[in-house]
Scaffold this motif. Sequence first.
Motif, mmCIF file in Angstrom:
data_model
loop_
_atom_site.group_PDB
_atom_site.id
_atom_site.type_symbol
_atom_site.label_atom_id
_atom_site.label_comp_id
_atom_site.label_asym_id
_atom_site.label_seq_id
_atom_site.Cartn_x
_atom_site.Cartn_y
_atom_site.Cartn_z
ATOM 1 N N ASP A 42 0.637 -1.217 -0.049
ATOM 2 C CA ASP A 42 0.057 -0.084 -0.048
ATOM 3 C C ASP A 42 0.704 1.359 0.004
ATOM 4 O O ASP A 42 0.569 2.180 -0.547
ATOM 5 N N TYR A 43 1.998 1.439 0.696
ATOM 6 C CA TYR A 43 2.969 2.564 0.886
ATOM 7 C C TYR A 43 4.168 2.375 1.109
ATOM 8 O O TYR A 43 4.637 1.017 1.222
ATOM 9 N N VAL A 44 4.990 3.438 1.311
ATOM 10 C CA VAL A 44 6.501 3.056 1.539
ATOM 11 C C VAL A 44 6.237 2.944 3.219
ATOM 12 O O VAL A 44 5.558 3.724 3.958
ATOM 13 N N THR A 45 6.930 2.114 3.800
ATOM 14 C CA THR A 45 6.975 1.736 5.009
ATOM 15 C C THR A 45 8.115 1.937 5.387
ATOM 16 O O THR A 45 9.499 1.430 5.170
ATOM 17 N N VAL A 46 8.799 2.356 6.691
ATOM 18 C CA VAL A 46 9.967 2.470 7.329
ATOM 19 C C VAL A 46 10.078 1.916 8.766
ATOM 20 O O VAL A 46 8.925 2.117 9.429
ATOM 21 N N ARG A 47 11.024 1.219 9.098
ATOM 22 C CA ARG A 47 11.315 0.645 10.279
ATOM 23 C C ARG A 47 12.274 1.722 11.121
ATOM 24 O O ARG A 47 13.456 1.831 10.635
ATOM 25 N N LEU A 48 11.666 2.122 12.283
ATOM 26 C CA LEU A 48 12.534 2.864 13.136
ATOM 27 C C LEU A 48 12.270 2.221 14.506
ATOM 28 O O LEU A 48 11.239 2.283 15.049
ATOM 29 N N TYR A 53 6.465 2.063 10.317
ATOM 30 C CA TYR A 53 5.616 3.296 10.319
ATOM 31 C C TYR A 53 5.407 3.654 8.954
ATOM 32 O O TYR A 53 6.238 3.341 8.151
ATOM 33 N N PRO A 54 4.075 4.087 8.497
ATOM 34 C CA PRO A 54 3.964 4.723 7.102
ATOM 35 C C PRO A 54 4.941 5.773 6.885
ATOM 36 O O PRO A 54 5.128 6.571 7.754
ATOM 37 N N ALA A 55 5.626 5.698 5.739
ATOM 38 C CA ALA A 55 6.704 6.898 5.555
ATOM 39 C C ALA A 55 5.777 8.234 5.702
ATOM 40 O O ALA A 55 6.438 9.183 6.087
ATOM 41 N N HIS A 56 4.749 8.280 4.953
ATOM 42 C CA HIS A 56 4.240 9.644 4.709
ATOM 43 C C HIS A 56 3.676 9.961 6.292
ATOM 44 O O HIS A 56 3.841 11.346 6.151
ATOM 45 N N CYS A 57 3.565 9.314 7.373
ATOM 46 C CA CYS A 57 2.941 9.847 8.576
ATOM 47 C C CYS A 57 4.367 10.241 9.294
ATOM 48 O O CYS A 57 4.480 11.282 9.901
ATOM 49 N N ILE A 59 6.881 11.560 7.745
ATOM 50 C CA ILE A 59 7.351 12.737 6.973
ATOM 51 C C ILE A 59 6.530 13.688 7.600
ATOM 52 O O ILE A 59 7.140 14.931 7.892
ATOM 53 N N TRP A 60 5.314 13.543 7.670
ATOM 54 C CA TRP A 60 4.385 14.563 8.311
ATOM 55 C C TRP A 60 4.881 14.917 9.835
ATOM 56 O O TRP A 60 5.232 16.156 9.995
ATOM 57 N N PHE A 61 5.409 13.886 10.568
ATOM 58 C CA PHE A 61 5.948 14.359 12.074
ATOM 59 C C PHE A 61 7.235 14.971 11.961
ATOM 60 O O PHE A 61 7.415 15.877 12.615
ATOM 61 N N GLY A 62 8.189 14.435 10.945
ATOM 62 C CA GLY A 62 9.327 15.189 10.795
ATOM 63 C C GLY A 62 9.058 16.677 10.494
ATOM 64 O O GLY A 62 9.949 17.373 10.872
ATOM 65 N N MET A 63 8.314 17.160 9.448
ATOM 66 C CA MET A 63 8.089 18.350 8.837
ATOM 67 C C MET A 63 7.591 19.362 9.899
ATOM 68 O O MET A 63 7.697 20.337 9.950
ATOM 69 N N THR A 64 6.377 18.711 10.664
ATOM 70 C CA THR A 64 5.637 19.547 11.254
ATOM 71 C C THR A 64 5.942 19.524 12.951
ATOM 72 O O THR A 64 5.581 20.538 13.622
ATOM 73 N N GLY A 65 6.439 18.316 13.237
ATOM 74 C CA GLY A 65 6.673 18.214 14.845
ATOM 75 C C GLY A 65 5.599 17.533 15.503
ATOM 76 O O GLY A 65 5.749 17.432 16.602
ATOM 77 N N VAL A 66 4.451 17.313 14.835
ATOM 78 C CA VAL A 66 3.481 16.573 15.446
ATOM 79 C C VAL A 66 2.972 15.385 14.613
ATOM 80 O O VAL A 66 3.011 15.459 13.578
ATOM 81 N N TRP A 67 2.323 14.324 15.230
ATOM 82 C CA TRP A 67 1.915 13.479 14.572
ATOM 83 C C TRP A 67 0.569 13.717 13.802
ATOM 84 O O TRP A 67 -0.252 14.657 14.538
ATOM 85 N N PRO A 68 0.032 13.099 12.852
ATOM 86 C CA PRO A 68 -1.103 13.772 12.253
ATOM 87 C C PRO A 68 -2.366 13.100 13.065
ATOM 88 O O PRO A 68 -2.231 12.198 13.637
ATOM 89 N N GLU A 69 -3.266 14.146 13.064
ATOM 90 C CA GLU A 69 -4.434 13.792 14.058
ATOM 91 C C GLU A 69 -5.354 12.878 13.261
ATOM 92 O O GLU A 69 -6.217 12.013 13.680
ATOM 93 N N ASN A 70 -5.551 12.764 11.983
ATOM 94 C CA ASN A 70 -6.523 12.130 11.222
ATOM 95 C C ASN A 70 -5.355 11.276 10.242
ATOM 96 O O ASN A 70 -4.594 10.424 10.577
ATOM 97 N N GLU A 71 -5.634 11.493 8.980
ATOM 98 C CA GLU A 71 -4.865 10.552 7.882
ATOM 99 C C GLU A 71 -3.991 11.690 7.096
ATOM 100 O O GLU A 71 -4.235 12.835 7.099
ATOM 101 N N ILE A 72 -3.058 10.992 6.276
ATOM 102 C CA ILE A 72 -2.377 11.674 5.503
ATOM 103 C C ILE A 72 -2.678 11.334 3.943
ATOM 104 O O ILE A 72 -2.639 10.136 3.563
ATOM 105 N N ASP A 73 -3.105 12.427 3.075
ATOM 106 C CA ASP A 73 -3.618 12.199 1.984
ATOM 107 C C ASP A 73 -2.648 12.409 0.774
ATOM 108 O O ASP A 73 -1.861 13.299 1.094
ATOM 109 N N HIS A 74 -2.622 11.460 -0.261
ATOM 110 C CA HIS A 74 -1.542 11.836 -1.262
ATOM 111 C C HIS A 74 -2.651 12.512 -2.435
ATOM 112 O O HIS A 74 -3.510 12.042 -3.066
ATOM 113 N N LYS A 75 -2.131 13.800 -2.546
ATOM 114 C CA LYS A 75 -3.276 14.217 -3.525
ATOM 115 C C LYS A 75 -3.295 13.883 -4.900
ATOM 116 O O LYS A 75 -4.323 13.896 -5.413
#
Length: 170
Positions: A42-48, A53-57, A59-75
């Motif tokens: 389904d997605y790019v997955t990364v093991r930390l 973790y889903p990579a898009h989540c 990335i969101w966490f890394g860029m904003t400093g907060v985990w997404p409250e809902n979902e991350i959409d790929h436009k």
Amino acid sequence: MITHERLLYLLNYDPVTGNLTWKNPTSNRVKIGDIAGYKSKDYVTVRLDKILYPAHCVIWFGMTGVWPENEIDHKDLDKYNNKWVNLREATPSLNGANKNKYITNKSGFKGVSWSKRRKAWLAQITVNYKTINLGCYDTPEKAADVYKQASEKHFGSFSNTSELVQKAMM
């Protein structure tokens, strides 16, 4: 859950390419600069730190400093495209709106199906898990136009009716 500080210590993110790369690898099989993660079904997955973790989540966490409250959409609907300009936070309903028509769709248009009982093309849209009947029409194109208007009204920039344009170009 990984902390923001730990994430930034381990990985670099290139918002232009959408790639996560190792800054401080946690395995001797990985080198500094290697792309982190792998394409799953389904997605790019990364093991930390032994957690997937889903990579898009991440990335969101890394860029904003907060985990997404809902979902991350790929436009652009490409679940492997993690460029920053392609990611946005979305409610489940909005994320669901930004999908292509189902593979079983026979009308060629999202939100349009044939009603045997009414012997007409039925337009329907689902908003916040509730299906709204938009009426029956003589042609699938008329039903698709009504669906498109409703989708844009309810979902705005999350409305994905691009197949209407694609079909018109055929």
